[in-house]
Design a protein around this motif. Structure first.
Motif, PDB file in Angstrom:
ATOM      1  N   LEU A  12       0.817  -1.215   0.000  1.00  0.00           N
ATOM      2  CA  LEU A  12       0.000   0.000   0.000  1.00  0.00           C
ATOM      3  C   LEU A  12       0.855   1.271   0.000  1.00  0.00           C
ATOM      4  N   LEU A  13       2.082   1.169  -0.493  1.00  0.00           N
ATOM      5  CA  LEU A  13       2.992   2.315  -0.453  1.00  0.00           C
ATOM      6  C   LEU A  13       2.428   3.551  -1.165  1.00  0.00           C
ATOM      7  N   PRO A  14       1.772   3.433  -2.344  1.00  0.00           N
ATOM      8  CA  PRO A  14       1.208   4.646  -2.975  1.00  0.00           C
ATOM      9  C   PRO A  14       0.195   5.363  -2.085  1.00  0.00           C
ATOM     10  N   ILE A  15      -0.630   4.582  -1.392  1.00  0.00           N
ATOM     11  CA  ILE A  15      -1.617   5.210  -0.495  1.00  0.00           C
ATOM     12  C   ILE A  15      -0.913   5.873   0.678  1.00  0.00           C
ATOM     13  N   TYR A  16       0.063   5.181   1.254  1.00  0.00           N
ATOM     14  CA  TYR A  16       0.818   5.768   2.363  1.00  0.00           C
ATOM     15  C   TYR A  16       1.527   7.041   1.912  1.00  0.00           C
ATOM     16  N   ALA A  17       2.006   7.059   0.669  1.00  0.00           N
ATOM     17  CA  ALA A  17       2.712   8.236   0.155  1.00  0.00           C
ATOM     18  C   ALA A  17       1.772   9.440   0.071  1.00  0.00           C
ATOM     19  N   VAL A  18       0.548   9.214  -0.400  1.00  0.00           N
ATOM     20  CA  VAL A  18      -0.432  10.307  -0.479  1.00  0.00           C
ATOM     21  C   VAL A  18      -0.713  10.868   0.909  1.00  0.00           C
ATOM     22  N   VAL A  19      -0.881   9.975   1.880  1.00  0.00           N
ATOM     23  CA  VAL A  19      -1.138  10.417   3.257  1.00  0.00           C
ATOM     24  C   VAL A  19       0.074  11.169   3.802  1.00  0.00           C
ATOM     25  N   ALA A  20       1.279  10.676   3.522  1.00  0.00           N
ATOM     26  CA  ALA A  20       2.491  11.320   4.019  1.00  0.00           C
ATOM     27  C   ALA A  20       2.645  12.726   3.453  1.00  0.00           C
ATOM     28  N   PHE A  21       2.383  12.899   2.159  1.00  0.00           N
ATOM     29  CA  PHE A  21       2.468  14.240   1.567  1.00  0.00           C
ATOM     30  C   PHE A  21       1.398  15.155   2.154  1.00  0.00           C
ATOM     31  N   ALA A  22       0.215  14.610   2.424  1.00  0.00           N
ATOM     32  CA  ALA A  22      -0.834  15.417   3.054  1.00  0.00           C
ATOM     33  C   ALA A  22      -0.390  15.858   4.453  1.00  0.00           C
ATOM     34  N   ILE A  23       0.257  14.951   5.190  1.00  0.00           N
ATOM     35  CA  ILE A  23       0.763  15.297   6.518  1.00  0.00           C
ATOM     36  C   ILE A  23       1.831  16.379   6.412  1.00  0.00           C
ATOM     37  N   ALA A  24       2.743  16.242   5.443  1.00  0.00           N
ATOM     38  CA  ALA A  24       3.820  17.221   5.283  1.00  0.00           C
ATOM     39  C   ALA A  24       3.260  18.605   4.944  1.00  0.00           C
ATOM     40  N   ILE A  25       2.291  18.663   4.035  1.00  0.00           N
ATOM     41  CA  ILE A  25       1.687  19.947   3.667  1.00  0.00           C
ATOM     42  C   ILE A  25       0.906  20.517   4.845  1.00  0.00           C
ATOM     43  N   GLY A  26       0.195  19.641   5.563  1.00  0.00           N
ATOM     44  CA  GLY A  26      -0.521  20.096   6.755  1.00  0.00           C
ATOM     45  C   GLY A  26       0.423  20.632   7.815  1.00  0.00           C
ATOM     46  N   THR A  27       1.595  20.014   7.923  1.00  0.00           N
ATOM     47  CA  THR A  27       2.592  20.487   8.885  1.00  0.00           C
ATOM     48  C   THR A  27       3.078  21.886   8.520  1.00  0.00           C
ATOM     49  N   ILE A  28       3.256  22.150   7.217  1.00  0.00           N
ATOM     50  CA  ILE A  28       3.675  23.489   6.785  1.00  0.00           C
ATOM     51  C   ILE A  28       2.597  24.520   7.124  1.00  0.00           C
ATOM     52  N   ILE A  29       1.335  24.170   6.897  1.00  0.00           N
ATOM     53  CA  ILE A  29       0.248  25.107   7.194  1.00  0.00           C
ATOM     54  C   ILE A  29       0.191  25.414   8.684  1.00  0.00           C
ATOM     55  N   ILE A  30       0.238  24.365   9.503  1.00  0.00           N
ATOM     56  CA  ILE A  30       0.203  24.570  10.956  1.00  0.00           C
ATOM     57  C   ILE A  30       1.449  25.319  11.421  1.00  0.00           C
ATOM     58  N   GLY A  31       2.605  24.926  10.884  1.00  0.00           N
ATOM     59  CA  GLY A  31       3.840  25.605  11.252  1.00  0.00           C
ATOM     60  C   GLY A  31       3.796  27.080  10.911  1.00  0.00           C
ATOM     61  N   GLN A  32       3.245  27.422   9.742  1.00  0.00           N
ATOM     62  CA  GLN A  32       3.139  28.828   9.338  1.00  0.00           C
ATOM     63  C   GLN A  32       2.216  29.600  10.270  1.00  0.00           C
ATOM     64  N   LEU A  33       1.086  28.995  10.647  1.00  0.00           N
ATOM     65  CA  LEU A  33       0.148  29.665  11.547  1.00  0.00           C
ATOM     66  C   LEU A  33       0.797  29.936  12.901  1.00  0.00           C
ATOM     67  N   VAL A  34       1.494  28.944  13.441  1.00  0.00           N
ATOM     68  CA  VAL A  34       2.170  29.131  14.727  1.00  0.00           C
ATOM     69  C   VAL A  34       3.293  30.162  14.592  1.00  0.00           C
ATOM     70  N   PHE A  35       4.016  30.101  13.489  1.00  0.00           N
ATOM     71  CA  PHE A  35       5.110  31.045  13.254  1.00  0.00           C
ATOM     72  C   PHE A  35       4.581  32.477  13.229  1.00  0.00           C
ATOM     73  N   ARG A  36       3.480  32.707  12.520  1.00  0.00           N
ATOM     74  CA  ARG A  36       2.907  34.040  12.449  1.00  0.00           C
ATOM     75  C   ARG A  36       2.402  34.498  13.814  1.00  0.00           C
ATOM     76  N   ARG A  37       1.935  33.546  14.606  1.00  0.00           N
ATOM     77  CA  ARG A  37       1.432  33.904  15.948  1.00  0.00           C
ATOM     78  C   ARG A  37       2.552  34.398  16.854  1.00  0.00           C
ATOM     79  N   PHE A  38       3.736  33.770  16.782  1.00  0.00           N
ATOM     80  CA  PHE A  38       4.843  34.134  17.663  1.00  0.00           C
ATOM     81  C   PHE A  38       5.761  35.194  17.046  1.00  0.00           C
ATOM     82  N   GLU A  39       5.656  35.396  15.737  1.00  0.00           N
ATOM     83  CA  GLU A  39       6.587  36.268  15.038  1.00  0.00           C
ATOM     84  C   GLU A  39       6.569  37.699  15.575  1.00  0.00           C
ATOM     85  N   ARG A  40       5.405  38.177  15.987  1.00  0.00           N
ATOM     86  CA  ARG A  40       5.283  39.566  16.422  1.00  0.00           C
ATOM     87  C   ARG A  40       6.113  39.872  17.669  1.00  0.00           C
ATOM     88  N   ASN A  41       6.502  38.830  18.403  1.00  0.00           N
ATOM     89  CA  ASN A  41       7.267  39.030  19.637  1.00  0.00           C
ATOM     90  C   ASN A  41       8.717  38.574  19.518  1.00  0.00           C
TER      91      ASN A  41
END
Length: 294
Positions: free
Chosen positions: A260-289
């Motif tokens: 099931l590697l192709p399916i796992y790969a799709v999920v992994a890329f979704a996790i990686a992109i989701g991590t960037i979105i969450i990371g950006q939101l947290v970064f913007r929250r703390f950036e002002r200080n």
């Protein structure tokens, strides 16, 4: 009295986040060049250290885990299997660690001038990728000596593995890089994650060893890990064609790719992109200080 048109103005110090790096490519290039040129400054061996560290890791893991403990049983051409996983973990560890400390390490610039702060973690990930390339060159040389025949599919999978690690480590770097400014404990937490990184992917062992003992739900979580998928992509790119599993009629005990590697790969890329979105939101929250906390 007429009101002034302020539509073309914006609050100072606020940009478009990660998207700003595409409009500040020159600054990104300067930061990358600075980190690359200063990494081995005043070093006798210089860039040779980029080869020495992975070589030392490989020798230790191969001799201790492979030959002494015997984890190489059932894995053809274990040296290439091992090294193709080590280089992926090294890319992740260096990218993640450097991105976490990037803001604190550049506090002089952060406190004095404004530029998109996301440039710092992104630049360190690019620098880690540059230092990762010599390791890939060694891997290719060793794989060729053991009978590896490059294929388009294998090379595409290897490139996808690199991209997955870059995306995932960038997202984590944004998240922990911002936290590390306000809470320096974040850096210690990152070191713990790095310690487990080698063991949370099939580097020193095969994925089937976990499949034989773990419940299905745990195996699915493990295989959806971006690091696991990237390592398996590198295995398929550089190792699998040299193993008995690539034969027309592979033996029953041959190590094959996860079904099931192709399916796992799709999920992994979704996790990686989701991590960037969450990371950006947290970064913007703390950036002002950042300036105050530094």
């Amino acid at each position: 009295m007429t009101n002034a048109d302020l539509s073309d103005f914006r609050t100072p110090g606020r940009g478009h986040g990660v998207l700003d790096i595409f409009t500040r490519r020159y600054l990104l290039k300067v930061l990358v060049k600075k980190d690359v040129t200063t990494r081995y400054r005043n070093s006798i061996f210089g860039w040779l250290w980029s080869y020495a560290k992975p070589a030392a890791q490989f020798l230790v893991y191969y001799l201790v885990m492979g030959r002494i403990i015997g984890l190489d049983r059932g894995i053809d051409n274990f040296p290439v299997y091992l090294f193709s996983g080590i280089v992926v973990v090294n890319l992740f560890n260096e990218s993640f660690s450097n991105a976490t400390t990037s803001i604190v390490s550049n506090k002089a610039l952060v406190k004095k001038i404004y530029l998109p702060r996301e440039l710092f973690p992104v630049a360190t990930v690019i620098v880690a990728f540059v230092h990762f390339l010599p390791q890939v060159a060694i891997l290719i040389a060793v794989a060729l000596l053991t009978g590896w025949i490059p294929s388009m599919l294998g090379l595409v999978l290897a490139v996808l593995g690199m991209l997955l690690i870059v995306l995932f480590s960038t997202g984590l770097g944004l998240f922990f890089g911002a936290l590390n400014v306000a809470f320096r404990d974040a850096q210690n937490f990152v070191e713990i994650i790095r310690t487990f990184a080698t063991w949370t992917a099939p580097v020193l062992y095969s994925w089937t060893m976990l499949a034989d003992k773990a419940p299905a739900w745990l195996l699915n979580i493990y295989m959806s890990n971006p690091l696991t998928v990237a390592v398996e992509f590198f295995h398929q790119g550089f190792w699998f064609s040299t193993s008995t599993g690539a034969q027309a009629n592979p033996p029953t005990d041959a190590l094959l790719p996860p079904p099931l590697l192709p399916i796992y790969a799709v999920v992994a890329f979704a996790i990686a992109i989701g991590t960037i979105i969450i990371g950006q939101l947290v970064f913007r929250r703390f950036e002002r200080n950042f300036a105050q906390d530094l």
